[in-house]
Design a protein around this motif. Structure first.
Motif, mmCIF file in Angstrom:
data_model
loop_
_atom_site.group_PDB
_atom_site.id
_atom_site.type_symbol
_atom_site.label_atom_id
_atom_site.label_comp_id
_atom_site.label_asym_id
_atom_site.label_seq_id
_atom_site.Cartn_x
_atom_site.Cartn_y
_atom_site.Cartn_z
ATOM 1 N N ASP A 9 1.021 -1.154 0.055
ATOM 2 C CA ASP A 9 -0.027 0.070 0.238
ATOM 3 C C ASP A 9 0.897 1.187 -0.173
ATOM 4 O O ASP A 9 2.264 1.050 0.066
ATOM 5 N N LYS A 50 1.711 2.445 -3.534
ATOM 6 C CA LYS A 50 1.434 1.077 -3.703
ATOM 7 C C LYS A 50 2.141 0.421 -5.018
ATOM 8 O O LYS A 50 2.061 0.785 -6.094
ATOM 9 N N LYS A 65 -3.949 3.065 3.101
ATOM 10 C CA LYS A 65 -4.670 3.168 2.102
ATOM 11 C C LYS A 65 -5.528 4.443 2.242
ATOM 12 O O LYS A 65 -5.944 5.141 2.927
#
Length: 652
Positions: free
Chosen positions: A40, A72, A94
């Motif tokens: 990520d 990522k 994220k």
């Protein structure tokens, strides 16, 4: 990127912290190299020591209070000199931007996604950053709900301090080359099950966007590039090793020798077996990497990539560690080398050869027209209920695309304009020769689909249905979870061929009934049948859930040997892979073997030759492509082939 744009996106972003951990390397005079693909977006905050760090395309010599950001899918390498210590915090997160009334944010995300940007800065307000990230780790370890919420607020504080540094220092973020990253990812992961979807997920972008960028840079789609890589690797193994086709297939990312053989012949113009026997040397396209073109840091091995479970692993296990005696200067050379290298028909059946030509007789009866239907006036739309919800389809679709279940569509009298690849030996191979082959059903290219201007798409995958619905009405058929009758009726509804569907089902049932009667009259009620696929190394023994095994045991109700019954059918499993030494336990009075070009010749194998079915010439060879499909057109052809082959075999 302008930092005001960077701040704008962060202000509108929804962020989830995935992991916070403190990592120490170089202790106890051990020197370690990390080769790691970021699962990520990540911040790397160095707090002690010096190291050579290569993040994707940039090599840096970093020391304490240095912050590095990567997106990522980027690759990270760290080397510390022997006897020194290097310590840093790793923050994985994220981020997504919800739909907003602002029109500028989607444009920023499309062209310069800040969560995929690569940048770094030597921190000046060290204490503030250190205290923030240290508190993040402490609270994260508590694993409490409120604590996790607090960690998110601490991440925003960390980002605020970092962006303030960057803005003051005038740093410019490096633009990520997604196409180059995808190319490297495919070169690294070709041995695994790789799709356009998984590649896009690894790089944090959409499939369509990645495909477009890749084509513009490389000149072909990502999946076509992957196929060329696999075929080139296979060609080298064919010439340099004695491995069988199945072994080579598995080593280059194909599920079986048949799939490799088909792909190899399509791209090289020659079968793998002929290529090997003639010792042909083919010119390698300069864009095609050879097996020797590994990455300098870790030659011909895989970079660690852990998608969802990395935050649950023991500290340190999320990296792939190797001891190396390299200096920081040597690491720079290695990274440079890394960058340079990255840019750089089945045989006739024994005892049944004369029956194969009749195997397809009647396969398409009962509405199984193979020519295009006459033009029908469009009278509006209809609503079809699927497991994904209601779908509005044309009243009389004229331009149908279908994945895998081509035979169902053909059986209903519809000529599809686009299909997934039809394997050699498929019952409907001749009927779809005028249809456009869009490749493997899980890897269709959106642009190629749009060019066919479909008005209905029948998909074999849920994700494909969701993606294709942006182009035309898409019907997802969960063929492995519903009965044949339910499947044919669903497709019949979608095509406005309900009456034809009922007739096809009735004809199929009648054909099965007559076939069972023929076999019973011929004395096959007490005979056992085995269905095998494989070679010298191992043999796959089929159960009753798929392919020829389903036809033999489920449709025709023929008996299975005890080993197959208790070891596979009673356990409700698809198949079992066994060594040839134990094959006699699974061998019946008759053996059906799926065949393909390049499969192992077992005529000299003592175990195989000693089987009673082989000695009695009760071997039936069935083309892999015929047994592979589960549609009703193929099922009827499979019934006819097996029945004719059994009836035409020598009697004991």
């Amino acid at each position: 990127m302008e930092w005001n744009e960077h701040l704008l996106v962060w202000n509108h972003a929804s962020v989830k912290v995935m992991d916070v951990r403190r990592v120490r390397i170089g202790e106890e005079e051990k020197e370690e190299l990390y080769s790691y693909r970021l699962p990520d977006s990540a911040f790397i905050y160095v707090i002690e020591g010096e190291a050579g760090v290569c993040l994707e395309e940039t090599f840096l010599e970093v020391s304490g209070a240095y912050v590095l950001h990567g997106g990522k899918g980027m690759r990270l390498d760290i080397v510390v000199e022997s006897g020194t210590r290097f310590e840093y915090y790793l923050i994985l997160y994220k981020a997504a931007v919800p739909v907003s009334e602002r029109k500028d944010i989607p444009l920023i995300m499309e062209h310069s996604n800040p969560f995929q940007q690569q940048y770094g800065v030597q921190a000046t307000h060290k204490l503030m950053l250190f205290n923030t990230v240290r508190e993040m780790e402490t609270v994260w370890k508590s694993n409490e709900g409120l604590g996790r919420l607090y960690v998110k607020s601490l991440l925003y504080r960390f980002v605020y301090e970092l962006l303030k540094h960057l803005q003051l220092k005038g740093h410019t973020a490096a633009k990520t080359d997604l196409a180059e990253q995808a190319k490297r990812y495919l070169l690294e992961q070709y041995r695994h099950s790789v799709t356009l979807k998984s590649t896009a997920q690894a790089l944090g972008c959409s499939q369509g966007h990645l495909s477009k960028l890749f084509k513009n840079k490389v000149g072909e789609s990502p999946m076509r590039f992957l196929t060329r890589v696999r075929v080139e690797k296979a060609s080298q193994l064919l010439l340099k090793t004695e491995a069988n086709l199945q072994g080579i297939a598995e080593s280059v990312g194909y599920p079986d020798g048949y799939t490799l053989s088909r792909s190899f012949k399509k791209h090289m113009g020659i079968s793998p077996s002929k290529y090997r026997s003639e010792g042909l040397q083919t010119a390698v396209n300069e864009d095609m990497p050879s097996p020797e073109q590994g990455y300098a840091i870790q030659k011909d091995e895989f970079w660690s990539y852990i998608d969802n479970d990395y935050h649950n692993q023991v500290e340190g296990d999320h990296f792939q560690m190797r001891q190396k005696k390299k200096t920081i200067a040597a690491t720079a050379m290695l990274c440079m080398a890394l960058l340079l290298s990255a840019c750089s028909g089945g045989s006739a059946a024994t005892g049944s050869a004369t029956t194969g030509g009749n195997a397809l007789e009647g396969a398409g009866s009962g509405g199984a027209a193979t020519s295009a239907p006459e033009a029908v006036a469009d009278t509006g739309t209809r609503t079809i209920t699927t497991v994904l919800g209601d779908v509005e389809v044309p009243a009389n679709p004229q331009r149908v695309l279908v994945q895998y279940l081509m035979g169902d569509v053909i059986a209903l009298g519809v000529q599809p304009v686009g299909i997934s690849e039809a394997y050699d030996g498929a019952a409907f191979k001749e009927e779809v020769k005028e249809s456009t082959d869009l490749g493997h059903w899980a890897e269709w290219d959106m642009e190629a689909v749009m060019k066919l201007d479909p008005d209905l798409i029948i998909t074999a995958g849920e994700e494909q249905a969701k993606e294709m619905s942006k182009i035309a009405p898409a019907i997802y058929v969960p063929y492995g979870e519903i009965t044949q009758e339910e499947r044919v009726r669903l497709i019949g509804q979608a095509l406005n061929k309900e009456k034809e569907a009922e007739q096809v089902l009735a004809d199929y049932d009648q054909n099965v009934k007559e076939s069972v009667q023929k076999l019973g009259d011929a004395g096959f009620g007490d005979k056992t049948i085995s269905v095998f696929e494989g070679g010298n190394d191992s043999m796959t023994v089929m159960g009753k859930l798929f392919g020829a095994g389903r036809i033999v045991y489920d449709v025709l109700s023929l008996k299975a040997p005890k080993g197959v019954q208790t070891g596979i059918i009673d356990k409700n499993t698809y198949s079992e892979s066994v060594s040839l030494e134990v094959l006699p336990e699974y061998a019946g009075d008759y053996i059906i073997r799926n065949t393909y070009d390049g499969m192992d010749d077992l005529s000299q194998n003592q175990v195989w030759s000693s089987l009673p079915a082989i000695q009695n010439h009760h071997l039936i060879e069935m083309e892999f492509g015929l047994s592979y499909y589960t549609d009703i057109y193929s099922a009827k052809a499979q019934v006819n082939f097996i029945v004719n082959a059994l009836l035409g075999s020598p009697q004991s």
